[in-house]
Design a protein around this motif. Structure first.
Motif, mmCIF file in Angstrom:
data_model
loop_
_atom_site.group_PDB
_atom_site.id
_atom_site.type_symbol
_atom_site.label_atom_id
_atom_site.label_comp_id
_atom_site.label_asym_id
_atom_site.label_seq_id
_atom_site.Cartn_x
_atom_site.Cartn_y
_atom_site.Cartn_z
ATOM 1 N N SER A 23 0.834 -1.201 0.000
ATOM 2 C CA SER A 23 0.000 0.000 0.000
ATOM 3 C C SER A 23 0.869 1.250 0.000
ATOM 4 O O SER A 23 2.010 1.239 0.464
ATOM 5 N N ALA A 24 0.313 2.330 -0.510
ATOM 6 C CA ALA A 24 1.030 3.606 -0.525
ATOM 7 C C ALA A 24 1.357 4.046 0.900
ATOM 8 O O ALA A 24 2.439 4.576 1.171
ATOM 9 N N THR A 25 0.424 3.799 1.826
ATOM 10 C CA THR A 25 0.650 4.189 3.227
ATOM 11 C C THR A 25 1.815 3.427 3.824
ATOM 12 O O THR A 25 2.697 4.019 4.466
ATOM 13 N N ASP A 26 1.830 2.108 3.626
ATOM 14 C CA ASP A 26 2.922 1.312 4.173
ATOM 15 C C ASP A 26 4.257 1.709 3.563
ATOM 16 O O ASP A 26 5.269 1.800 4.267
ATOM 17 N N LEU A 27 4.264 1.943 2.264
ATOM 18 C CA LEU A 27 5.517 2.302 1.608
ATOM 19 C C LEU A 27 6.035 3.633 2.134
ATOM 20 O O LEU A 27 7.238 3.783 2.402
ATOM 21 N N GLY A 64 5.077 -6.098 1.452
ATOM 22 C CA GLY A 64 4.744 -6.872 0.264
ATOM 23 C C GLY A 64 5.068 -8.341 0.408
ATOM 24 O O GLY A 64 5.079 -9.074 -0.590
ATOM 25 N N PHE A 65 5.317 -8.795 1.641
ATOM 26 C CA PHE A 65 5.597 -10.208 1.886
ATOM 27 C C PHE A 65 4.537 -10.856 2.767
ATOM 28 O O PHE A 65 4.537 -12.063 2.960
ATOM 29 N N VAL A 114 6.199 -5.988 7.657
ATOM 30 C CA VAL A 114 5.100 -5.054 7.879
ATOM 31 C C VAL A 114 3.849 -5.642 7.241
ATOM 32 O O VAL A 114 3.735 -5.728 6.012
ATOM 33 N N GLY A 115 2.922 -6.083 8.074
ATOM 34 C CA GLY A 115 1.696 -6.695 7.588
ATOM 35 C C GLY A 115 0.521 -5.742 7.654
ATOM 36 O O GLY A 115 0.638 -4.606 8.119
ATOM 37 N N PRO A 116 -0.657 -6.182 7.195
ATOM 38 C CA PRO A 116 -1.840 -5.312 7.187
ATOM 39 C C PRO A 116 -2.275 -4.852 8.563
ATOM 40 O O PRO A 116 -2.798 -3.749 8.716
ATOM 41 N N VAL A 146 3.643 -7.904 16.952
ATOM 42 C CA VAL A 146 3.113 -6.794 17.747
ATOM 43 C C VAL A 146 2.309 -5.880 16.822
ATOM 44 O O VAL A 146 2.412 -5.980 15.597
ATOM 45 N N PRO A 147 1.496 -4.976 17.376
ATOM 46 C CA PRO A 147 0.703 -4.090 16.520
ATOM 47 C C PRO A 147 1.565 -3.250 15.588
ATOM 48 O O PRO A 147 2.662 -2.823 15.950
ATOM 49 N N ARG A 148 1.064 -2.987 14.387
ATOM 50 C CA ARG A 148 1.824 -2.235 13.384
ATOM 51 C C ARG A 148 2.108 -0.807 13.829
ATOM 52 O O ARG A 148 3.047 -0.184 13.351
#
Length: 224
Positions: free
Chosen positions: A21-25, A102-103, A129-131, A207-209
């Motif tokens: 996602s753009a946010t994660d990137l 992205g993994f 980094v997951g959803p 743990v939480p993102r």
């Protein structure tokens, strides 16, 4: 290993071929400005307007359009098929920490393979980094995480492993963790600090993102 393909004095953002996602990137690049792709992850970066500094993998997922846009010197094919592109990238990067996006959140088999690679490189500070959360292999030393009371702390063993904890609602001392036995998912922090130590490699911590900065600190401070 031989000289790494990528060296950085700061963090590296590693993009995979799954959802990015753009946010994660943006969050990852703000903390780890060098962008590297594992094979088809280059397409994900280019779609967000980011040119990768390097592309590492067997190149079976990289699109021809992406290949044409990326300078040839930045393409680093590794032909062997005994490891995943994520594994190839992890062993080819030298940096204080890696943020991998992205993994997770795509195919289940890809997610499991990513966990396998984390364990194989447990000495590296790499955070998936997951959803909804972050995942990392517990390093071969004690760590302290700055969390918030009530934060979920999940422990999933990929090998037989024991450990100790401070600051968890359900302490783990004396438990014999194993992937086909005792696991530690859905534990939670009782205060603002959780300490973890394990007797051997094999534990994946989640743990939480929202605790990305705290996780980076825990994996880099005192750990080299």
């Amino acid at each position: 290993m031989n000289r790494p393909l990528v060296q950085s004095p700061g963090g590296v953002t590693l993009a995979g071929g799954g959802p990015v996602s753009a946010t994660d990137l943006r969050r990852c690049l703000a903390r780890a400005p060098m962008a590297v792709a594992a094979d088809g992850g280059a397409d994900r970066l280019l779609a967000h307007g980011v040119m990768p500094e390097a592309v590492i993998g067997d190149m079976d997922s990289l699109s021809e359009a992406a290949r044409a846009r990326i300078p040839a010197a930045r393409l680093h094919p590794i032909a062997e098929q005994e490891s995943t592109d994520f594994d190839k990238a992890l062993r080819s990067i030298r940096a204080p920490f890696i943020l991998a996006t992205g993994f997770a959140g795509g195919r289940i088999d890809h997610g499991l393979a990513a966990m396998n690679a984390l364990l194989r490189h447990a000495g590296r500070a790499c955070i998936l980094v997951g959803p909804k959360d972050l995942a990392f292999a517990a390093p071969p030393r004690p760590i302290a995480l700055a969390l918030r009371p009530g934060d979920t702390v999940s422990l999933f063993p990929l090998a037989r492993v024991g450990g100790r904890s401070e600051g968890l609602h359900w302490p783990i001392a004396g438990l014999d963790f194993a992937p086909d036995g005792v696991i530690g998912t859905s534990n939670r922090a009782t205060g603002r600090r959780v300490e973890l130590a394990f007797d051997r490699p094999g534990m994946v911590v989640m743990v939480p993102r929202g605790r990305l900065d705290a996780t980076i600190r825990a994996l880099t401070e005192g750990g080299g």
